[in-house]
Enzyme design. Structure first.
Site, PDB file in Angstrom:
ATOM      1  N   ARG A 138       0.271  -1.005   0.118  1.00  0.00           N
ATOM      2  CA  ARG A 138      -0.143  -0.363   0.005  1.00  0.00           C
ATOM      3  C   ARG A 138       0.968   1.253  -0.474  1.00  0.00           C
ATOM      4  O   ARG A 138       0.333   2.201   1.192  1.00  0.00           O
ATOM      5  CB  ARG A 138      -0.711   0.170   1.429  1.00  0.00           C
ATOM      6  CG  ARG A 138      -1.745  -1.279   1.722  1.00  0.00           C
ATOM      7  CD  ARG A 138      -2.317  -2.015   0.526  1.00  0.00           C
ATOM      8  NE  ARG A 138      -3.425  -2.991   0.576  1.00  0.00           N
ATOM      9  CZ  ARG A 138      -3.601  -3.373  -0.396  1.00  0.00           C
ATOM     10  NH1 ARG A 138      -3.976  -3.347  -1.541  1.00  0.00           N
ATOM     11  NH2 ARG A 138      -4.155  -4.600  -0.025  1.00  0.00           N
ATOM     12  N   GLU A 182      -6.320 -12.678   7.883  1.00  0.00           N
ATOM     13  CA  GLU A 182      -6.056 -11.641   6.046  1.00  0.00           C
ATOM     14  C   GLU A 182      -4.421 -13.261   6.292  1.00  0.00           C
ATOM     15  O   GLU A 182      -3.530 -13.336   5.292  1.00  0.00           O
ATOM     16  CB  GLU A 182      -5.415 -10.231   6.078  1.00  0.00           C
ATOM     17  CG  GLU A 182      -6.519 -10.076   6.255  1.00  0.00           C
ATOM     18  CD  GLU A 182      -6.270  -8.533   6.005  1.00  0.00           C
ATOM     19  OE1 GLU A 182      -4.468  -8.807   5.424  1.00  0.00           O
ATOM     20  OE2 GLU A 182      -7.208  -7.921   5.607  1.00  0.00           O
ATOM     21  N   ARG A 185      -1.710  -6.959  17.378  1.00  0.00           N
ATOM     22  CA  ARG A 185      -3.313  -6.615  16.241  1.00  0.00           C
ATOM     23  C   ARG A 185      -4.537  -6.984  16.493  1.00  0.00           C
ATOM     24  O   ARG A 185      -4.242  -7.984  16.937  1.00  0.00           O
ATOM     25  CB  ARG A 185      -2.862  -6.322  14.469  1.00  0.00           C
ATOM     26  CG  ARG A 185      -1.332  -5.210  14.323  1.00  0.00           C
ATOM     27  CD  ARG A 185      -1.209  -5.710  13.714  1.00  0.00           C
ATOM     28  NE  ARG A 185      -1.988  -3.807  11.950  1.00  0.00           N
ATOM     29  CZ  ARG A 185      -2.174  -4.524  11.178  1.00  0.00           C
ATOM     30  NH1 ARG A 185      -2.151  -5.499  10.761  1.00  0.00           N
ATOM     31  NH2 ARG A 185      -3.005  -3.374  10.491  1.00  0.00           N
ATOM     32  N   ASP A 233     -11.256  -0.789   8.288  1.00  0.00           N
ATOM     33  CA  ASP A 233     -10.818  -1.009   7.863  1.00  0.00           C
ATOM     34  C   ASP A 233     -10.289   0.048   7.193  1.00  0.00           C
ATOM     35  O   ASP A 233     -10.450   0.185   5.633  1.00  0.00           O
ATOM     36  CB  ASP A 233     -10.199  -2.665   5.976  1.00  0.00           C
ATOM     37  CG  ASP A 233      -9.466  -3.034   6.303  1.00  0.00           C
ATOM     38  OD1 ASP A 233      -8.251  -2.032   6.556  1.00  0.00           O
ATOM     39  OD2 ASP A 233      -9.194  -3.717   5.357  1.00  0.00           O
ATOM     40  N   GLU A 247      -4.505   4.110   1.027  1.00  0.00           N
ATOM     41  CA  GLU A 247      -5.080   3.467   0.138  1.00  0.00           C
ATOM     42  C   GLU A 247      -6.397   3.529  -0.192  1.00  0.00           C
ATOM     43  O   GLU A 247      -6.941   2.478  -1.242  1.00  0.00           O
ATOM     44  CB  GLU A 247      -4.840   1.679   1.180  1.00  0.00           C
ATOM     45  CG  GLU A 247      -5.506   0.532   0.584  1.00  0.00           C
ATOM     46  CD  GLU A 247      -5.069  -0.636   1.854  1.00  0.00           C
ATOM     47  OE1 GLU A 247      -4.585  -0.613   2.981  1.00  0.00           O
ATOM     48  OE2 GLU A 247      -5.756  -1.343   1.284  1.00  0.00           O
TER      49      GLU A 247
HETATM   50  C1  BDP Z   1      -5.915  -4.308   4.683  1.00  0.00           C
HETATM   51  C2  BDP Z   1      -4.992  -4.008   3.243  1.00  0.00           C
HETATM   52  C3  BDP Z   1      -3.516  -4.909   3.453  1.00  0.00           C
HETATM   53  C4  BDP Z   1      -3.234  -5.325   4.982  1.00  0.00           C
HETATM   54  C5  BDP Z   1      -3.881  -4.972   5.770  1.00  0.00           C
HETATM   55  C6  BDP Z   1      -3.864  -4.826   7.282  1.00  0.00           C
HETATM   56  O1  BDP Z   1      -5.213  -3.549   2.446  1.00  0.00           O
HETATM   57  O2  BDP Z   1      -3.083  -5.042   2.715  1.00  0.00           O
HETATM   58  O3  BDP Z   1      -2.329  -6.289   5.513  1.00  0.00           O
HETATM   59  O4  BDP Z   1      -5.169  -3.783   6.074  1.00  0.00           O
HETATM   60  O5  BDP Z   1      -3.986  -4.170   8.148  1.00  0.00           O
HETATM   61  O6  BDP Z   1      -6.283  -2.490   4.908  1.00  0.00           O
HETATM   62  O7  BDP Z   1      -3.833  -5.920   7.924  1.00  0.00           O
END
Ligand code: BDP
Length: 736
Positions: free
Chosen positions: A199, A322, A355, A396, A424
């Site tokens: 990003r 993720e 986090r 987000d 982003e």
């Molecule tokens: C999202 C982004 C991604 C990040 C994620 C995060 O698209 O690239 O890795 O947040 O904060 O918004 O871990």
């Protein structure tokens, strides 16, 4: 071919010793003609343009007394030489003849004069990083004094004074006492070891891993200076989607080299810890946080890191989010994982920032509920050196979101708020969007956790729950681009982040005002126009992208441009999941009749969000599914209001192009033309957003575009098939 960083320009390199004097002569002589390329950020130090002010400053500061050889004091002295040399247009000697009005800076330990002033009680209240600036009379002579308890406070005081001179405010009766409200003020770099930046829209990573530790780019020090000038005191060097390699000895030596450059500027380094590192680096079969061998591995790793970097700050961890590995892979909780790492760094004074950005397609509940559902029950289960890092909103980093209900919902766990400085979801490189108003909206929001006045800022600064640790983190927008941030206006967000981290009580206007003056000019007509543009720019982006509480309507993957129609392979990444448009209406019902996410807030907030009578229009569709024909407060139907908002965003973007054009000649052409191109691109992108979104939502509303509103430039089909950008690193798109 690897791109070399381009940071060796003379004006930004703090001079030393004799070279300093020479450099200052040259600098002063060359100042008016200096080419602007954006590299100098808000530290340009041009000669003060207001003649009366220049006289005032020159007569107050004839010389500087800043004694001491500690690296931080040296840095402060170098900055003063550079700054005063430029601003006052003459060399300001670092030795004071008898009777000369002096600028005196130091701690009671570094300066006998400061020690003699009896500032003890006032200084005590300011802690390790605070400072005071005062005009005093000592021994019958006037002196401007910068005093602090620690050297880093002196450095911050120097930058504060330089800011006052850059913004041309009077220093006649100066009486400043300043200390940061938040202890940790960090930039999170999402930088990979191959120098790509997740990003990132500003070139490659600043960290030239291949050349480190042997070669230190001059930009590292400029980066540290820029951060120190706004009070940022920590940098997480690596991406949250972590690579364990950074924890190997070869990389730790590189990290140590960066830490060495940053240290004099009060900046600690942190690293992201990949949870599976014991497997990847240690050859173990498991990374189970309760396994004694795994725990021992991390302890040994932490000991090793501290051998390289004795003041290492600690770890930032993205786990079970993720696709990242984490404790849940072993049926352990987030607290188990965080505590294991916390125990490893605790003997060295380190911390773990864990986090809370977790959600899973496998969990059937509304995505925005999941972080709270997961972490709220863990309140009280974390070690004292764990901080939970929470994004500002529950989704987000959207152009607008309500505050995350975790703020106020974790009274026993210090929280770090994570903001995204890189844009982003806000237009990335071209957009003007000045983010201070967005961050202020969250900081000033009332959680009601302890009754009215329980603002998010008070959660963060510890005054609400008595947190022993406090902090805020911004996902950096910095790269090796000449402008550092991909555009001149994006620098304002780096600046604003630091200023708000130091003092969340500052206003957005004040921050914009300072930044414009320092970055461009003190010319009042420029200032007034650009301030207005900046102050409206975030609302403008909300309007043309996601008005009335819509969220996450960006294209899949790169998140640039509109794709409200796009199914991204899983529901909780897909715009239609978030907008929930159907023939009856649009919006995500998060009241009791829907996902009931409102219940995660304290009752007054929950009630406000749950009721159609009290929900602010700005959050309407975030919490309610509203009929197309329903009338809003404006008296207009939802559909008409939606179209109107999209149009308002486009109108502002277009107006900005004209307003900016009217300012031609007031600043250098390089930066002027660059911003001009960005604004023109943003106006086109705003229209693209508006047309594509209206056409798509119209397939549900089946209502006409109200009279007097522009017809879309293309068909929905056209927008749906547009692949834009073909190359995500390109700043703009053709065909919109
Ligand atoms: C999202 C982004 C991604 C990040 C994620 C995060 O698209 O690239 O890795 O947040 O904060 O918004 O871990």
């Amino acid at each position: 071919m690897r791109r070399r960083s381009s940071g060796a320009r003379a004006p930004l390199r703090p001079p030393r010793g004799r070279v300093a004097l020479l450099a200052l002569f040259l600098l002063a002589a060359a100042a008016p003609a200096r080419a602007e390329d954006g590299h100098s950020l808000w530290l340009r130090y041009p000669r003060v343009s207001d003649a009366a002010r220049l006289r005032e400053y020159r007569s107050a500061i004839a010389c500087v007394r800043l004694e001491g050889q500690a690296p931080t004091l040296r840095a402060a002295r170098e900055e003063l030489s550079l700054g005063l040399g430029g601003l006052l247009g003459r060399v300001v000697p670092l030795a004071c003849p008898a009777g000369a009005p002096a600028l005196v800076a130091g701690t009671p330990a570094s300066s006998a004069l400061v020690a003699s002033l009896g500032l003890g009680a006032d200084l005590r209240a300011l802690g390790d990083e605070g400072f005071l600036i005062r005009m005093v009379v000592t021994g019958g002579r006037r002196a401007l004094v910068i005093a602090a308890n620690r050297d880093v406070g002196v450095l911050y005081g120097v930058f504060d004074l330089l800011r006052r001179l850059q913004t041309q405010s009077s220093i006649a009766n100066l009486r400043v006492a300043s200390a940061p409200r938040l202890r940790l003020r960090l930039l999170d770099h999402w930088d990979n070891l191959d120098r790509t930046v997740e990003r990132g829209y500003a070139g490659s990573s600043l960290w030239d891993w291949a050349a480190l530790p042997g070669t230190l780019s001059p930009r590292y020090r400029d980066y540290a200076r820029a951060n120190a000038s706004i009070g940022i005191n920590g940098a997480v060097l690596t991406n949250v989607n972590a690579n364990a390699t950074v924890l190997t000895p070869a990389y730790l030596a590189k990290v140590a080299a960066l830490a060495g450059v940053f240290r004099p500027y009060g900046i600690q380094v942190y690293l992201t810890a990949r949870f599976s590192a014991p497997i990847e680096l240690g050859g173990m079969k498991t990374a189970d946080p309760l396994d004694p061998a795994v725990r021992a591995w991390w302890k040994a790793k932490a000991d090793e890191i501290y051998r390289y970097v004795p003041d290492f700050g600690g770890f930032l961890v993205k786990a079970n989010s993720e696709g990242q590995p984490g404790p849940q892979d072993y049926h352990r909780s987030h607290a188990d994982g965080a505590n294991m790492l916390a125990d490893a760094v605790a003997p060295h004074g380190g911390i773990v920032m864990w986090r809370a950005f977790v959600y899973s397609a496998g969990v059937p509940t509304d995505r925005i509920r999941q972080a709270y559902d997961e972490f709220h029950p863990l309140d009280g289960a974390f070690r004292p050196n764990v901080m939970v890092q929470v994004k500002n909103g529950p989704l987000d980093f959207q152009p607008r979101e309500p505050f995350s209900p975790l703020f106020g919902g974790m009274p026993k766990t210090p929280l770090v708020m994570e903001l995204q400085v890189t844009k982003e979801y806000l237009g990335q490189r071209n957009s003007l969007a000045f983010l201070a108003p967005m961050w202020k909206e969250v900081l000033d929001a009332d959680t009601y956790a302890r009754g009215p006045g329980s603002t998010v800022a008070r959660v963060l600064d510890g005054t609400l729950h008595g947190y022993a640790r406090t902090g805020i983190a911004g996902v950096a927008n910095i790269g090796d681009d000449t402008t550092w941030c991909g555009s001149d206006f994006n620098q304002a967000n780096w600046y604003a982040f630091g200023r708000l981290a130091w003092n969340p009580g500052l206003t957005s206007v004040q921050i914009a005002d300072e930044w414009i003056r320092m970055t461009f000019t003190n010319d009042p007509s420029f200032l007034e126009a650009v301030e207005a543009m900046m102050m409206g720019s975030r609302e403008e982006a909300v309007n043309y992208m996601t008005p009335l509480g819509l969220a996450h309507q960006m294209a899949t993957g790169h998140h640039f441009g509109p794709a409200p129609w796009a199914w991204a392979g899983r529901a909780d990444w897909s715009p239609p999941y978030f907008a929930r448009a159907d023939t009856l209406g649009i919006g995500f019902d998060r009241t009791a009749s829907g996902s009931d996410a409102v219940a995660q807030y304290f009752p007054p907030v929950a009630a406000r969000f749950a009721s159609r009578d009290s929900i602010p229009d700005a959050f309407l569709l975030f919490f309610h599914h509203v009929g197309w024909h329903e009338r809003l407060r404006s008296g207009r139907t939802l559909w008409d209001e939606l179209v109107r908002r999209y149009d308002a965003g486009v109108a502002t973007a277009r107006a900005n192009v004209r307003i900016w054009e009217g300012l031609r000649g007031k600043i250098d052409t390089v930066r002027f033309d660059r911003a001009s191109a960005n604004l023109t691109a943003e106006a086109a992108e705003a229209r693209w957003w508006r047309d594509a979104s209206i056409l798509y939502f119209q397939t549900f509303s089946r209502m006409p575009i109200p009279m007097g509103h522009e017809r879309p430039a293309h068909t929905l089909d056209y927008y749906e098939t547009l692949r834009c950008p073909a190359n995500p690193r390109r700043p703009s798109c053709d065909g919109i």
